[in-house]
Motif scaffolding. Structure first.
Motif, PDB file in Angstrom:
ATOM      1  N   TRP A 173       0.851  -1.201   0.000  1.00  0.00           N
ATOM      2  CA  TRP A 173       0.000   0.000   0.000  1.00  0.00           C
ATOM      3  C   TRP A 173       0.878   1.239   0.000  1.00  0.00           C
ATOM      4  O   TRP A 173       1.082   1.883   1.030  1.00  0.00           O
TER       5      TRP A 173
ATOM      6  N   ARG B 213       0.498   4.210  -0.946  1.00  0.00           N
ATOM      7  CA  ARG B 213      -0.133   5.441  -0.456  1.00  0.00           C
ATOM      8  C   ARG B 213       0.099   5.593   1.040  1.00  0.00           C
ATOM      9  O   ARG B 213       0.280   6.689   1.544  1.00  0.00           O
ATOM     10  N   ASP B 214       0.059   4.467   1.741  1.00  0.00           N
ATOM     11  CA  ASP B 214       0.073   4.521   3.204  1.00  0.00           C
ATOM     12  C   ASP B 214       1.458   4.397   3.803  1.00  0.00           C
ATOM     13  O   ASP B 214       1.717   4.947   4.872  1.00  0.00           O
TER      14      ASP B 214
ATOM     15  N   TRP C 114      -2.427   0.188  10.366  1.00  0.00           N
ATOM     16  CA  TRP C 114      -3.825   0.613  10.524  1.00  0.00           C
ATOM     17  C   TRP C 114      -4.416   0.198  11.875  1.00  0.00           C
ATOM     18  O   TRP C 114      -5.565  -0.260  11.942  1.00  0.00           O
TER      19      TRP C 114
ATOM     20  N   LEU D  73      -4.073  -4.676  10.765  1.00  0.00           N
ATOM     21  CA  LEU D  73      -4.435  -5.641   9.718  1.00  0.00           C
ATOM     22  C   LEU D  73      -3.430  -6.764   9.526  1.00  0.00           C
ATOM     23  O   LEU D  73      -3.771  -7.807   8.988  1.00  0.00           O
TER      24      LEU D  73
ATOM     25  N   GLU E 275     -11.653  -1.201   6.281  1.00  0.00           N
ATOM     26  CA  GLU E 275     -10.771  -1.737   7.325  1.00  0.00           C
ATOM     27  C   GLU E 275      -9.679  -0.762   7.755  1.00  0.00           C
ATOM     28  O   GLU E 275      -8.945  -1.034   8.699  1.00  0.00           O
TER      29      GLU E 275
ATOM     30  N   HIS F 119     -10.475   5.711   5.820  1.00  0.00           N
ATOM     31  CA  HIS F 119      -9.568   6.588   5.058  1.00  0.00           C
ATOM     32  C   HIS F 119     -10.350   7.562   4.182  1.00  0.00           C
ATOM     33  O   HIS F 119     -11.271   7.165   3.470  1.00  0.00           O
TER      34      HIS F 119
ATOM     35  N   ASP G 136      -9.411   8.784   1.474  1.00  0.00           N
ATOM     36  CA  ASP G 136      -9.231   8.570   0.028  1.00  0.00           C
ATOM     37  C   ASP G 136     -10.246   7.592  -0.566  1.00  0.00           C
ATOM     38  O   ASP G 136     -10.303   7.423  -1.777  1.00  0.00           O
TER      39      ASP G 136
ATOM     40  N   ASN H 178     -11.763   6.268  -5.110  1.00  0.00           N
ATOM     41  CA  ASN H 178     -10.401   5.772  -4.896  1.00  0.00           C
ATOM     42  C   ASN H 178      -9.642   5.695  -6.230  1.00  0.00           C
ATOM     43  O   ASN H 178      -9.173   4.637  -6.652  1.00  0.00           O
TER      44      ASN H 178
ATOM     45  N   GLY I  10      -8.427  -5.017   0.242  1.00  0.00           N
ATOM     46  CA  GLY I  10      -8.790  -3.974   1.205  1.00  0.00           C
ATOM     47  C   GLY I  10      -8.610  -2.548   0.736  1.00  0.00           C
ATOM     48  O   GLY I  10      -8.662  -1.637   1.553  1.00  0.00           O
TER      49      GLY I  10
HETATM   50  O1  KQY Z   1      -4.908   3.937   1.364  1.00  0.00           O
HETATM   51  C1  KQY Z   1      -5.732   3.100   1.474  1.00  0.00           C
HETATM   52  N1  KQY Z   1      -7.007   3.450   1.532  1.00  0.00           N
HETATM   53  C2  KQY Z   1      -5.204   1.731   1.752  1.00  0.00           C
HETATM   54  C3  KQY Z   1      -6.000   0.602   2.098  1.00  0.00           C
HETATM   55  C4  KQY Z   1      -5.129  -0.386   2.822  1.00  0.00           C
HETATM   56  C5  KQY Z   1      -5.810  -1.610   3.152  1.00  0.00           C
HETATM   57  C6  KQY Z   1      -4.928  -2.596   3.819  1.00  0.00           C
HETATM   58  N2  KQY Z   1      -5.361  -3.910   3.652  1.00  0.00           N
END
Ligand code: KQY
Length: 381
Positions: free
Chosen positions: A96, A98-99, A122, A129, A216, A220, A222, A309, A355
């Motif tokens: 991920w 972005r995260d 998260w 997770l 989950e 977020h 986004d 998204n 997810g």
């Molecule tokens: O940036 C997001 N919305 C990431 C989703 C991460 C999900 C992890 N399983």
């Protein structure tokens, strides 16, 4: 949690004249990671790898793309990705970007810097997770080092998917996620805003309440809403009062309608009808490797599907295709909202099963040479 981090810049971005630009501004490129873990991606991540490769290909029509891959997967990833997409050795726990990637910053004098946020998958050991997440924790520093850009180390746990900005001093956030005690226990809104002022260079906060139902990530932003331009926000929407998303989107709509941005503008809100509702199938759930280290994914679970998204590329918009009944309508709305961009849809159910969406797996690198004007009043003198 130790705050000492050798190699990080002293001071803060706002104090040094740096801020996060909007995603719809010009980019130098895009970073992604490669999906590998068989307990989050069915059939040993094969279908997800095909989906990620299609996203990388679509973005690469507009800007250079680099994908971070664990050394053990490098040859297979190279064979699946198109030749114009770069493959870089980069260890990670899941994919991920972005995260776990950096939030890039710009300044009036040009150049780029980045923020390395703290990451706890998260929610940490209680409600997070997967574990461990130590390799993910290092991804932002690694990307900044590969880009040869200086790094600020932020004192809070947050993910890139929890932050949207308009590049003119406004941040758009969801309380469910950013103020969740599973990220920064005991931290109140005022302190969070003070930290984000310093690390994003913003001066105005638009707080929405809850994110997308059953997301989950604890909501977020986004997946719920994003800036299309200064003063213009796109919001995931359903007209069905029986859907658990209905109240969430309505409340967000009301808050957005009452909000002002950093320049004092009212927000124009565009509704983007959501797909589905969509659920994980028996066959999809069965394809996952059993594991103690990762959140279980069960047949029948509602998927947090949203067309919001999507990813803005230079001159393009790469959107998720999620539901044959609604994809064309969503693409038509995004084309009307962003008439200067080429809208490309990429099948994204396999990403959703893990997810997230297309925005969650990407991280833009802003154009370091674009002329920039510092946002209004980023911090008190
Ligand atoms: O940036 C997001 N919305 C990431 C989703 C991460 C999900 C992890 N399983």
């Amino acid at each position: 949690m130790s705050l000492l981090d050798v190699g990080a810049l002293p001071g803060t971005p706002a104090g040094d004249g740096w801020w996060m630009p909007a995603e719809f501004e010009a980019h130098e490129g895009c970073w992604m990671l490669w999906p590998e873990r068989p307990d989050n991606w069915r059939e040993r991540a094969g279908p997800a790898q095909a989906a990620f490769a299609a996203v990388a290909e679509a973005i690469s029509r507009f800007e250079p793309v680099r994908v971070g891959v664990s050394p053990a997967h490098a040859a297979a990833a190279r064979a699946q990705l198109p030749p114009q997409v770069g493959v870089v050795a980069l260890a990670h726990d899941d994919c991920w970007m972005r995260d776990v990637g950096p939030t890039f910053l710009v300044s009036e004098r040009g150049g780029l810097r980045g923020v390395h946020w703290r990451f706890n998958a998260w929610g940490g050991l209680e409600g997070g997770l997967y574990h461990p997440w130590d390799q993910d924790e290092r991804v932002a520093a690694e990307v900044l080092s590969l880009e040869a850009r200086p790094r600020y180390r932020a004192p809070i746990v947050i993910e890139g998917g929890a932050i949207h900005v308009d590049g003119e001093g406004t941040a758009l956030l969801a309380e469910e996620c950013v103020l969740n005690p599973n990220r920064n226990p005991g931290m109140r809104r005022e302190r969070m805003e003070a930290v984000l002022r310093e690390y994003l260079g913003v001066s105005q906060f638009i707080w929405l309440g809850l994110g997308v139902y059953n997301d989950e990530t604890d909501g977020h932003i986004d997946n719920l809403a994003c800036f299309l331009a200064p003063g213009k926000v796109c919001l995931t929407w359903t007209d069905d009062p029986a859907d658990p998303q209905y109240q969430r989107s309505r409340e967000a709509w009301e808050r957005l309608n009452g909000a002002r941005d950093a320049r004092g503008r009212r927000i124009e809100v565009a509704k983007l009808p959501m797909p589905g509702p969509l659920y994980m199938s028996e066959q999809e759930s069965q394809g996952l490797a059993p594991s103690e280290a990762c959140k279980p994914r069960r047949a029948g679970e509602r998927l947090a599907a949203s067309y919001v998204n999507f990813y803005f590329a230079n001159g393009g918009l790469v959107m998720p295709l999620l539901d044959a009944r609604t994809d064309a309508q969503a693409a038509g709305i995004l084309r009307r909202l962003c008439p200067d961009r080429e809208v490309i849809g990429v099948p994204a159910r396999e990403i959703l099963l893990g997810g997230g969406g297309i925005h969650c797996i990407t991280q833009q690198v802003p154009d370091s040479r674009a002329p920039r004007v510092r946002p209004v009043a980023p911090r008190a003198a």
